[in-house]
Design a protein around this motif. Sequence first.
Motif, mmCIF file in Angstrom:
data_model
loop_
_atom_site.group_PDB
_atom_site.id
_atom_site.type_symbol
_atom_site.label_atom_id
_atom_site.label_comp_id
_atom_site.label_asym_id
_atom_site.label_seq_id
_atom_site.Cartn_x
_atom_site.Cartn_y
_atom_site.Cartn_z
ATOM 1 N N CYS A 115 0.833 -1.210 0.000
ATOM 2 C CA CYS A 115 0.000 0.000 0.000
ATOM 3 C C CYS A 115 0.865 1.256 0.000
ATOM 4 O O CYS A 115 0.578 2.222 -0.725
ATOM 5 C CB CYS A 115 -0.943 -0.003 1.194
ATOM 6 S SG CYS A 115 -2.302 -1.181 1.062
ATOM 7 N N LEU A 116 1.930 1.261 0.791
ATOM 8 C CA LEU A 116 2.813 2.421 0.821
ATOM 9 C C LEU A 116 3.566 2.582 -0.495
ATOM 10 O O LEU A 116 3.740 3.703 -0.987
ATOM 11 C CB LEU A 116 3.783 2.323 2.004
ATOM 12 C CG LEU A 116 3.138 2.456 3.380
ATOM 13 C CD1 LEU A 116 4.156 2.182 4.473
ATOM 14 C CD2 LEU A 116 2.502 3.830 3.554
ATOM 15 N N GLY A 117 4.011 1.470 -1.065
ATOM 16 C CA GLY A 117 4.679 1.537 -2.362
ATOM 17 C C GLY A 117 3.784 2.168 -3.412
ATOM 18 O O GLY A 117 4.215 3.009 -4.205
ATOM 19 N N GLU A 118 2.524 1.784 -3.411
ATOM 20 C CA GLU A 118 1.573 2.350 -4.364
ATOM 21 C C GLU A 118 1.294 3.824 -4.068
ATOM 22 O O GLU A 118 1.221 4.642 -4.985
ATOM 23 C CB GLU A 118 0.278 1.537 -4.344
ATOM 24 C CG GLU A 118 0.467 0.137 -4.912
ATOM 25 C CD GLU A 118 -0.676 -0.809 -4.628
ATOM 26 O OE1 GLU A 118 -1.740 -0.369 -4.151
ATOM 27 O OE2 GLU A 118 -0.495 -2.019 -4.891
ATOM 28 N N ALA A 119 1.168 4.169 -2.803
ATOM 29 C CA ALA A 119 0.873 5.556 -2.425
ATOM 30 C C ALA A 119 1.999 6.503 -2.813
ATOM 31 O O ALA A 119 1.748 7.666 -3.155
ATOM 32 C CB ALA A 119 0.607 5.639 -0.921
ATOM 33 N N PHE A 120 3.241 6.014 -2.773
ATOM 34 C CA PHE A 120 4.397 6.864 -3.069
ATOM 35 C C PHE A 120 5.070 6.515 -4.391
ATOM 36 O O PHE A 120 6.165 6.987 -4.675
ATOM 37 C CB PHE A 120 5.395 6.807 -1.903
ATOM 38 C CG PHE A 120 4.851 7.481 -0.670
ATOM 39 C CD1 PHE A 120 4.989 8.844 -0.494
ATOM 40 C CD2 PHE A 120 4.147 6.756 0.282
ATOM 41 C CE1 PHE A 120 4.466 9.481 0.616
ATOM 42 C CE2 PHE A 120 3.611 7.373 1.403
ATOM 43 C CZ PHE A 120 3.771 8.747 1.566
ATOM 44 N N ASP A 121 4.404 5.684 -5.180
ATOM 45 C CA ASP A 121 4.903 5.298 -6.496
ATOM 46 C C ASP A 121 6.327 4.745 -6.426
ATOM 47 O O ASP A 121 7.221 5.152 -7.166
ATOM 48 C CB ASP A 121 4.828 6.479 -7.467
ATOM 49 C CG ASP A 121 4.912 6.034 -8.922
ATOM 50 O OD1 ASP A 121 4.502 4.880 -9.214
ATOM 51 O OD2 ASP A 121 5.394 6.818 -9.755
ATOM 52 N N VAL A 122 6.526 3.823 -5.490
ATOM 53 C CA VAL A 122 7.823 3.174 -5.286
ATOM 54 C C VAL A 122 7.657 1.695 -5.589
ATOM 55 O O VAL A 122 6.827 1.015 -4.990
ATOM 56 C CB VAL A 122 8.326 3.365 -3.837
ATOM 57 C CG1 VAL A 122 9.569 2.534 -3.573
ATOM 58 C CG2 VAL A 122 8.578 4.834 -3.545
ATOM 59 N N ARG A 123 8.453 1.205 -6.524
ATOM 60 C CA ARG A 123 8.428 -0.210 -6.873
ATOM 61 C C ARG A 123 9.220 -0.991 -5.839
ATOM 62 O O ARG A 123 10.351 -0.646 -5.517
ATOM 63 C CB ARG A 123 9.044 -0.404 -8.257
ATOM 64 C CG ARG A 123 8.945 -1.819 -8.788
ATOM 65 C CD ARG A 123 9.562 -1.873 -10.195
ATOM 66 N NE ARG A 123 10.234 -3.088 -10.528
ATOM 67 C CZ ARG A 123 11.290 -3.626 -9.924
ATOM 68 N NH1 ARG A 123 11.832 -3.046 -8.905
ATOM 69 N NH2 ARG A 123 11.828 -4.745 -10.347
#
Length: 138
Positions: free
Chosen positions: A26-34
Amino acid sequence: MNDIAERVHELYWDKDYNCAKTMLLCLGEAFDVRLEVQTLQAATGMHGAGRFRAQCGLVEGALMFIGILGAAYGLSNKETASHCYRFAEAFTARFDSLVCRDLRPGGFQPSDPPHACESLTVEAVQFAVDFMKSLPKA
């Protein structure tokens, strides 16, 4: 991330992911981090230390992500560690504990409904997103 509750529900029910992996995704998606596959694999036993009910996987996943985001933002290890401390302090103030046995007092019982921490996860993901929005970039 448009709707945290929907995403958490999908990751729990469709993928059967634990809280730490769900928090990381969820955090990866929220901050556009793969996120690397190995990172997600490392989170496999992080739901209260494999159900031991130690530190909550929601906290562990968020702390891991602060390290990832801190590196992406060019923060030093010392700065990143300081933000981890602040997160732990803020999480404790908001949720009263960092420990799974406090946040999930009944533990993990065979009679538990699946994904009993779903509503807590939604709240914790939103809390983590809000917290991480305040992280400075170097």
